[in-house]
Design an enzyme around this catalytic site. Structure first.
Site, PDB file in Angstrom:
ATOM      1  N   HIS A 184     -61.606   1.656-108.383  1.00  0.00           N
ATOM      2  CA  HIS A 184     -61.818   1.613-106.931  1.00  0.00           C
ATOM      3  C   HIS A 184     -60.628   0.937-106.243  1.00  0.00           C
ATOM      4  O   HIS A 184     -60.138   1.423-105.221  1.00  0.00           O
ATOM      5  CB  HIS A 184     -63.080   0.805-106.587  1.00  0.00           C
ATOM      6  CG  HIS A 184     -64.363   1.381-107.100  1.00  0.00           C
ATOM      7  ND1 HIS A 184     -65.294   0.637-107.773  1.00  0.00           N
ATOM      8  CD2 HIS A 184     -64.873   2.638-107.015  1.00  0.00           C
ATOM      9  CE1 HIS A 184     -66.337   1.398-108.083  1.00  0.00           C
ATOM     10  NE2 HIS A 184     -66.107   2.614-107.647  1.00  0.00           N
ATOM     11  N   LYS A 193     -81.619   3.297-104.797  1.00  0.00           N
ATOM     12  CA  LYS A 193     -80.911   2.995-106.044  1.00  0.00           C
ATOM     13  C   LYS A 193     -81.198   1.555-106.439  1.00  0.00           C
ATOM     14  O   LYS A 193     -81.176   0.663-105.592  1.00  0.00           O
ATOM     15  CB  LYS A 193     -79.398   3.167-105.833  1.00  0.00           C
ATOM     16  CG  LYS A 193     -78.865   4.479-106.375  1.00  0.00           C
ATOM     17  CD  LYS A 193     -77.356   4.386-106.462  1.00  0.00           C
ATOM     18  CE  LYS A 193     -76.713   5.667-106.898  1.00  0.00           C
ATOM     19  NZ  LYS A 193     -75.249   5.583-106.828  1.00  0.00           N
ATOM     20  N   ARG A 251     -62.162  11.723-110.735  1.00  0.00           N
ATOM     21  CA  ARG A 251     -61.813  11.281-112.077  1.00  0.00           C
ATOM     22  C   ARG A 251     -61.648  12.449-113.031  1.00  0.00           C
ATOM     23  O   ARG A 251     -60.676  12.556-113.744  1.00  0.00           O
ATOM     24  CB  ARG A 251     -62.884  10.335-112.623  1.00  0.00           C
ATOM     25  CG  ARG A 251     -62.766   8.954-112.065  1.00  0.00           C
ATOM     26  CD  ARG A 251     -64.012   8.166-112.271  1.00  0.00           C
ATOM     27  NE  ARG A 251     -65.097   8.711-111.469  1.00  0.00           N
ATOM     28  CZ  ARG A 251     -66.211   8.050-111.178  1.00  0.00           C
ATOM     29  NH1 ARG A 251     -66.394   6.850-111.668  1.00  0.00           N
ATOM     30  NH2 ARG A 251     -67.136   8.590-110.428  1.00  0.00           N
ATOM     31  N   SER A 285     -68.543   2.357-112.417  1.00  0.00           N
ATOM     32  CA  SER A 285     -69.376   1.153-112.336  1.00  0.00           C
ATOM     33  C   SER A 285     -70.484   1.212-113.389  1.00  0.00           C
ATOM     34  O   SER A 285     -70.880   0.186-113.937  1.00  0.00           O
ATOM     35  CB  SER A 285     -69.988   1.026-110.944  1.00  0.00           C
ATOM     36  OG  SER A 285     -68.987   0.906-109.974  1.00  0.00           O
TER      37      SER A 285
END
Ligand code: ADP
Length: 160
Positions: free
Chosen positions: A17, A41, A90, A128
């Site tokens: 990040h 979440k 990614r 993460s």
């Protein structure tokens, strides 16, 4: 004045990040890191903890601001007058989802453009989720997150 928003969960913020934040801060007048307050979440860190961690790590970047938001990204972008959304890519696995979101957002708000920055090679595996999973089994996460963040993550798993 070109203001871009970099939205995400940042639970916790990783070197991946920070790399995107640093690189995008060179491309726009102002970057707003928007920490998504997603109540559905089950987050490891509270919204304030996540905002404060990123604020501390970006304190020497004058054109980077950190904020939190709830609800639709397009509404938040309108509210803060941002015309660009930054996302990191990614791998191919990110692509399909990101493409869909970018297109939906574009339909909702045509003047909002999404720009993708490809991940730096050394962080392409990093998320993460990987950090949380690694830490939950007592793994060394110092290669994934800044030194200041390591004890904060470890502490969470000690009390759990
Ligand atoms: P994650 O939980 O997968 O790290 P976030 O919602 O916090 O995801 O991610 C916010 C944005 O940062 C997304 O656009 C994501 O693709 C990007 N990102 C996350 N990790 C990396 C990385 N290692 N390199 C580049 N971009 C990344």
């Amino acid at each position: 004045m070109k203001r871009a928003i970099y939205p995400g969960s940042f639970d916790p913020v990783t070197f991946g990040h920070l790399d995107i934040i640093k690189r995008s801060s060179r491309l726009f007048d102002e970057i707003v890191v928007g920490v998504l307050n997603n109540s559905s979440k089950n987050a490891l860190f509270s919204i304030d903890e996540r905002v404060n961690m990123i604020k501390e790590l970006t304190k020497d970047m004058p054109n980077v601001k950190v904020d939190s938001f709830e609800g639709l990204l397009v509404d938040y972008a309108k509210q803060i007058d941002a015309t660009v959304v930054i996302r990191g890519l990614r791998a191919v696995t990110d692509f399909e989802y990101e493409l869909q979101i970018a297109q939906v957002n574009h339909v909702e708000l045509p003047e909002l453009e999404t720009i993708f920055l490809t991940t730096s090679l050394n962080y392409s595996y990093l998320s993460s989720t990987v950090v949380r999973e690694f830490a939950s089994y007592g793994g060394d996460i110092s290669r994934f997150v800044p030194a200041e963040i390591v004890p904060l993550v470890e502490e969470k798993y000690k009390v759990k």
